[in-house]
Scaffold this motif. Structure first.
Motif, PDB file in Angstrom:
ATOM      1  N   GLN A  77      31.209   2.336  -8.185  1.00 40.52           N
ATOM      2  CA  GLN A  77      30.840   1.525  -9.322  1.00 40.52           C
ATOM      3  C   GLN A  77      29.265   1.721  -9.800  1.00 40.52           C
ATOM      4  OE1 GLN A  77      31.817  -2.964  -9.492  1.00 40.52           O
ATOM      5  NE2 GLN A  77      32.516  -2.460  -7.414  1.00 40.52           N
ATOM      6  N   SER A  78      28.407   2.242  -8.666  1.00 36.26           N
ATOM      7  CA  SER A  78      27.208   2.259  -9.147  1.00 36.26           C
ATOM      8  C   SER A  78      26.837   3.850  -9.624  1.00 36.26           C
ATOM      9  CB  SER A  78      26.217   2.321  -7.789  1.00 36.26           C
ATOM     10  OG  SER A  78      26.629   3.342  -6.694  1.00 36.26           O
ATOM     11  N   TRP A  79      27.780   4.766  -9.637  1.00 33.08           N
ATOM     12  CA  TRP A  79      27.686   5.972 -10.213  1.00 33.08           C
ATOM     13  C   TRP A  79      27.639   5.933 -11.781  1.00 33.08           C
ATOM     14  CZ3 TRP A  79      31.066  10.619  -7.955  1.00 33.08           C
ATOM     15  CH2 TRP A  79      30.866  10.554  -6.724  1.00 33.08           C
ATOM     16  N   LYS A  80      26.709   6.952 -12.355  1.00 33.63           N
ATOM     17  CA  LYS A  80      26.718   7.014 -13.549  1.00 33.63           C
ATOM     18  C   LYS A  80      28.061   7.502 -14.083  1.00 33.63           C
ATOM     19  CE  LYS A  80      21.922   7.852 -14.516  1.00 33.63           C
ATOM     20  NZ  LYS A  80      20.713   8.886 -15.294  1.00 33.63           N
ATOM     21  N   ARG A  81      28.274   7.227 -15.239  1.00 29.97           N
ATOM     22  CA  ARG A  81      29.717   7.489 -15.991  1.00 29.97           C
ATOM     23  C   ARG A  81      29.965   8.783 -16.014  1.00 29.97           C
ATOM     24  NH1 ARG A  81      32.555   3.562 -13.996  1.00 29.97           N
ATOM     25  NH2 ARG A  81      30.571   3.784 -12.488  1.00 29.97           N
ATOM     26  N   LYS A  82      29.092   9.482 -16.679  1.00 27.71           N
ATOM     27  CA  LYS A  82      29.363  10.871 -17.033  1.00 27.71           C
ATOM     28  C   LYS A  82      29.722  11.767 -15.879  1.00 27.71           C
ATOM     29  CE  LYS A  82      27.312  14.543 -19.879  1.00 27.71           C
ATOM     30  NZ  LYS A  82      26.502  14.583 -21.015  1.00 27.71           N
ATOM     31  N   PRO A  83      28.657  11.582 -14.653  1.00 26.48           N
ATOM     32  CA  PRO A  83      28.944  12.406 -13.599  1.00 26.48           C
ATOM     33  C   PRO A  83      30.201  12.055 -12.760  1.00 26.48           C
ATOM     34  CG  PRO A  83      26.820  11.693 -13.386  1.00 26.48           C
ATOM     35  CD  PRO A  83      27.460  10.953 -14.595  1.00 26.48           C
TER      36      PRO A  83
END
Length: 394
Positions: A77-83
């Motif tokens: 959930q905390s990851w940036k969406r693009k990576p």
């Protein structure tokens, strides 16, 4: 290279290049999932296993999608969406490549499982990603564009993949899919905007999302509609044989796929203003198609009209249901809700296969239309009786 942030994305028009990248991701998911089904004899020979064991390549992919969607979505959930999207497409590149070159059955199954994990991630984030690129009045249309890769893969990609596999070998098809994944990785890096994930303080509870008004009715419709659809889609060949159309399976699937494209186009045009009406019309249309099947009287034209009606009403199903779910939970909860939808959707696919198999063995495929009609009528009742929170713009 473009490293566009979420604040730079235009909210006055559709970012087609970015949305089509998401559509390509969906296309790769469906192709990777379904292509083995059309090449099982070749795969079984290539891996020196029986055809039923080769069929487990499809099963392991589905299991990967099913078990990964919720826990992986929650963990990232905390990851940036693009990576995160790049990570998922990277799984397709790596594990389709392994599948293409593996001569070990166990290794191939492992590769299929982790390709399925990639699909679980993609399906969980695709709708939320598309919706974050546009203004509120365009969110439904953006979702429709992002989902258009699914009917294209089903109607054109799978037959073409099967033909290529028969002419070039099944391994070549997986190499082609790896190449497509590599191209998509570059596409995403260059053209797709990035968005932040949820900070640790804003992490979303699965239970909290599940208890939001509207979520349970929508997921219930997902289960009923997708079980009904997959009873027929999984066993379309024996169904057509019983209708004396056993030689027309290919053209029937082409009609279904072609009309699905029209269905998703209509959905994209009208969804932002007529969501509830489109859901009801789709379910009613599917019900009418089952009546045509049941009372065809042996007329080929009745069966083909029923298949066309089935296709046009199913084309927008994924977009309609995911948009309804996204509107019910709010933008902050979309990815979590979509992970739940992915799990329920894959469970319904499995359920349709199991129920359809039992019906086929016990009563023959002639029992399909009545069963499907009961399931779709139940779904219609749920939509009609949940006017306040489900299938309405919040």
């Amino acid at each position: 290279m473009s490293d566009i942030s979420h604040t730079q994305v235009s909210n006055t028009k559709l970012p087609l290049i970015s949305l089509l990248a998401l559509s390509m991701a969906g296309f790769i998911c469906i192709m990777t999932e379904t292509v083995p089904a059309g090449l099982l004899p070749h795969i079984s020979n290539g891996l020196n296993v029986s055809t039923p064991l080769a069929g487990q390549l499809v099963t392991l992919y589905a299991i990967g999608s099913l078990v990964a969607a919720i826990p992986v979505t929650f963990a990232t959930q905390s990851w940036k969406r693009k990576p995160l999207l790049l990570f998922a497409i990277g799984l397709f590149f790596i594990f389709n490549t392994i599948t293409a070159f593996s001569s070990n059955y166990t290794l191939t199954l492992v590769a299929r499982f982790f390709a399925g994990v990639g699909a679980g991630i993609v399906w969980s984030m695709l709708t939320g990603y598309a919706r974050r690129m546009v203004a509120s009045e365009l969110k439904g249309r953006a979702t429709a564009i992002a989902m258009v890769g699914t009917p294209i893969a089903l109607s054109l990609g799978v037959p073409i993949g099967t033909i290529l596999g028969e002419s070039l070998g099944w391994r070549a098809v997986f190499i082609i899919m790896s190449i497509l994944a590599f191209i998509l990785i570059i596409w995403i890096v260059v053209k797709v905007p990035d968005f932040p994930g949820n900070s640790s303080g804003n992490r979303v509870s699965i239970y909290k999302v599940f208890t939001i008004p509207g979520v349970r009715p929508i997921l219930s419709v997902v289960i009923l509609w997708m079980i009904a659809h997959n009873i027929l889609y999984t066993y379309i060949a024996p169904f057509l044989v019983e209708m004396n159309l056993g030689t027309k399976v290919g053209i029937s699937l082409f009609i279904f796929g072609g009309l699905s494209l029209i269905g998703i186009w209509v959905t994209g045009v009208l969804i932002d203003k007529k969501l509830r009406l489109l859901v009801l019309l789709s379910l009613i249309g599917f019900s009418l198609s089952t009546l045509l099947f049941q009372f065809s009287g042996g007329y080929t034209i009745s069966i083909f009209i029923g298949i066309a009606l089935w296709g046009i009403t199913f084309g927008g199903a994924a977009t309609l249901l995911q948009t309804a779910l996204a509107q019910s939970v709010g933008e902050k909860n979309v990815d979590t809700a979509m992970s739940m939808n992915t799990t329920v959707w894959n469970a319904a696919i499995a359920g349709g296969g199991i129920i359809g198999g039992i019906l086929l063995d016990s009563f023959g495929s002639i029992s399909f239309p009545l069963t499907i009609l009961i399931l779709t009528v139940l779904a219609i009742v749920i939509v009609v009786s949940n006017k306040k929170h489900a299938f309405v713009k919040q």
